[in-house]
Structures are given as structure tokens and as C-alpha cells.
Design a protein around this motif. Structure first.
Motif, PDB file in Angstrom:
ATOM      1  N   HIS A 108      -4.929  -2.545   8.239  1.00  0.00           N
ATOM      2  CA  HIS A 108      -5.838  -1.521   8.012  1.00  0.00           C
ATOM      3  C   HIS A 108      -5.940  -1.766   6.385  1.00  0.00           C
ATOM      4  O   HIS A 108      -7.134  -1.658   5.805  1.00  0.00           O
ATOM      5  CB  HIS A 108      -4.990  -0.092   8.117  1.00  0.00           C
TER       6      HIS A 108
ATOM      7  N   THR B 182      -3.578   4.931   6.066  1.00  0.00           N
ATOM      8  CA  THR B 182      -2.995   3.934   7.084  1.00  0.00           C
ATOM      9  C   THR B 182      -2.100   4.395   8.031  1.00  0.00           C
ATOM     10  O   THR B 182      -1.981   3.835   9.131  1.00  0.00           O
ATOM     11  CB  THR B 182      -2.037   2.780   6.444  1.00  0.00           C
TER      12      THR B 182
ATOM     13  N   ARG C 271       1.815  -3.793  12.378  1.00  0.00           N
ATOM     14  CA  ARG C 271       0.516  -4.662  12.491  1.00  0.00           C
ATOM     15  C   ARG C 271      -0.653  -3.968  12.191  1.00  0.00           C
ATOM     16  O   ARG C 271      -1.641  -4.332  11.254  1.00  0.00           O
ATOM     17  CB  ARG C 271       0.205  -5.367  13.965  1.00  0.00           C
ATOM     18  N   ARG C 272      -0.750  -2.477  12.705  1.00  0.00           N
ATOM     19  CA  ARG C 272      -2.270  -1.815  12.315  1.00  0.00           C
ATOM     20  C   ARG C 272      -2.068  -1.424  11.062  1.00  0.00           C
ATOM     21  O   ARG C 272      -3.239  -1.639  10.224  1.00  0.00           O
ATOM     22  CB  ARG C 272      -1.848  -0.519  13.187  1.00  0.00           C
TER      23      ARG C 272
ATOM     24  N   ALA D 184       3.299  -2.642  17.172  1.00  0.00           N
ATOM     25  CA  ALA D 184       1.918  -2.559  17.052  1.00  0.00           C
ATOM     26  C   ALA D 184       1.274  -1.733  15.715  1.00  0.00           C
ATOM     27  O   ALA D 184       0.371  -1.721  15.199  1.00  0.00           O
ATOM     28  CB  ALA D 184       1.178  -1.646  18.351  1.00  0.00           C
ATOM     29  N   VAL D 185       2.341  -0.519  15.492  1.00  0.00           N
ATOM     30  CA  VAL D 185       1.927   0.153  14.285  1.00  0.00           C
ATOM     31  C   VAL D 185       1.891  -0.384  13.055  1.00  0.00           C
ATOM     32  O   VAL D 185       1.048  -0.306  11.849  1.00  0.00           O
ATOM     33  CB  VAL D 185       2.895   1.546  14.190  1.00  0.00           C
TER      34      VAL D 185
END
Ligand SMILES: [Zn+2]
Ligand SMILES: [Zn+2]
Length: 282
Positions: A237, A179, A232-233, A229-230
Motif C-alpha cells: 500500500h 494502510t 504484505r498489504r 497477508a496484512v
């Protein structure tokens, strides 16, 4: 714990392996400052400075295996070097998988793991969890799966090293995915529990919190966050790939139910805070 040394399969060599006195990670080059501890995600202890030690110096330490749920065992360390992570052993018919690695090994631990069927594969979720992985790999002729992007953090190369990217099925029914986040190759491991529910072993990649949620950090000791952003990513993922009812993090922390929904909810909370949405409350 001291009576079995003569039967130590690794002989004197196992106990002569050097490791960092702070993070416990094994090394072939015990000089200068440990790269893992010099990194902003960790720290060199202010009181002792850099100390190098040997696995032998931790004799008297111990690891106790505790069944966290049917088929998933925690390796609980006591009196050992390092940050005292709790590695997990997933027991499956297709081979057992060690997720994260203690910074200590002895004959009693090897025997206890052998009683559960040994270890087919080792997956450190990120470099802080390398521990003495080459020694576990040697004891069980196991393959060590290290994220290719983070392989530069290896200070000692396991004999059976498998670099990997993206997603992989380690043994049938046990899948790992990178991730990113805490490290670029930070990984989680998914399996199916004895009750048929998904279980996620998340190391430091996704970290259970006392309020029943989870958090995501670049550095835990230094409390360095990740961006909205990370976070949420990472949450997207893992929840896009896997359903999981339960999540286990490092240090015996866990989310006992509805864990995939908890990850999404916690990521949303985190992202809103670091985006400034709640700045009026500060
Ligand atoms: Zn270190
Ligand atoms: Zn970490």
C-alpha cells in the motif's frame, strides 16, 4: 517553564482537561477504565491500576523541539504523562502539519511551535497518538484529521474535527494514507524533504527496528503480530503510493536511507516467518 502560566491562551480550561495516566490520551469522561488501555493493544498498569490525571498535573514537564532534518521537527517530551511519543512537525510554505500529538502542552511549547509558523493541521496516525490533540488544535485553530474507522476511540472531540478515509492531501505536498494494520485506520504521512527526497512519517504503523529494518505489530507492548497477508498489504500500500528515502517511527527511531526498499524487504522477512517458512529453525 512555570513563569508563563498567566499568559496561557487556553486559560484554566486547558490545564483542567483530564487524561489517562497511562496512555496520556485526553478525555471528557475520566471514569472507569480507559478504553484505549483496556484494549489488547495496550494495558492497564498492574502496579497502579487505572489512574486519571489532568494536564495540569504534568506541570514541570517539558517538550523540546529538535530538528530531525531540515523542515521536520521532533517534539521530544520529558517528565510528561503517557508513553512519551515523539510527535513530528512538518514545516511547509502551505502550512505546518503535526503528525501524532504529545500528551502534554504548555506555553513554552506553543510559543516554540508558533515561532516555526504554528500548526495548520494535526494528523494522529492512530488512537494511541491522540495525546491532547484538542488542546493543540485549540491553541493553533488547527484541524484534526482522524481516520473515520477509528473515530470511536475519541474520548474528547476536537472542535475542528475532520474525519477521513483512504487518502488525503493535508496541505500541498503533504499526503496521508490509511494502510491499516496496527489499527484499521492506521495512517502514514508522506512529505518531500529539503533535499528533494521522499520522507515517510510512520508512527507505529511501520516501526523502525534496531537492525535497520522495520516491523509491523497489532500490539507493541504485548507483542501481538499481524498476519503475513496484512503485512504484505501494508508494505505494498505505502510503496505503491510513495517513494521515500527516509522513514521516521515513534520514539526517535528511523530508517536513514532506502527506506521504501527496506519496508518491502522487512515485510517479506516478517511474512515468511509468520507463514511458517522458517519453522525448521525454531
Ligand atoms: Zn489510557
Ligand atoms: Zn500504537
Amino acid at each position: 517553564m512555570t513563569t508563563m502560566r498567566s499568559s496561557d491562551g487556553g486559560g484554566a480550561s486547558r490545564f483542567s482537561v483530564a487524561q489517562c495516566g497511562a496512555c496520556g490520551v485526553e478525555t471528557d469522561t475520566p471514569s472507569g477504565v480507559c478504553p484505549i488501555c483496556a484494549d489488547e493493544r495496550q494495558y492497564v498498569p498492574a502496579d497502579t491500576g487505572q489512574v486519571w490525571t489532568r494536564v495540569a498535573d504534568a506541570r514541570g514537564g517539558a517538550i523540546t523541539l529538535r530538528e530531525r532534518e531540515p523542515g521536520i521537527w521532533g517534539l521530544v517530551p520529558a517528565g510528561v504523562t503517557g508513553i512519551a511519543q515523539e510527535a513530528k512537525l512538518i514545516v511547509t510554505p502551505g502550512g505546518n502539519v503535526l503528525v501524532d500529538v504529545p500528551a502534554f502542552i504548555d506555553d513554552a511549547t506553543v510559543a516554540a511551535i508558533r515561532d516555526l509558523g504554528g500548526i495548520a493541521a494535526i494528523v494522529p496516525t492512530h488512537p494511541h497518538m491522540f495525546g491532547v490533540q484538542s488542546l493543540y488544535a485549540d491553541a493553533f485553530e488547527a484541524t484534526v484529521w482522524v481516520a473515520e474507522v477509528d473515530a470511536g476511540w475519541l474520548q474528547r472531540r476536537p472542535a475542528r474535527l475532520q474525519l477521513w478515509t483512504a487518502d488525503v492531501e493535508i496541505v500541498p505536498g503533504v499526503r496521508a494514507t490509511q494502510t491499516g494494520g496496527h489499527f484499521p485506520g492506521s495512517a502514514v504521512v508522506h512529505t518531500i524533504g529539503a533535499d528533494g527526497a521522499g520522507v515517510l512519517l510512520a508512527g507505529d504503523t511501520i516501526f523502525a527496528t534496531p537492525d535497520g529494518g522495520v516491523t509491523f505489530l497489532r500490539s507493541f507492548p504485548n507483542r501481538i503480530p499481524l498476519s503475513a497477508a496484512v503485512v504484505r498489504r501494508v508494505a505494498a500500500h505505502v510503496t505503491d503510493r510513495f517513494a521515500f528515502e527516509r522513514l521516521y517511527s515513534n520514539f526517535q527511531l528511523r530508517v536513514p536511507e532506502h527506506a521504501d526498499a527496506v519496508v518491502l524487504r522487512s515485510a517479506d522477512r516478517y511474512a515468511r516467518w509468520v507463514s511458517g517458512e522458517y519453522d525448521h529453525l525454531t
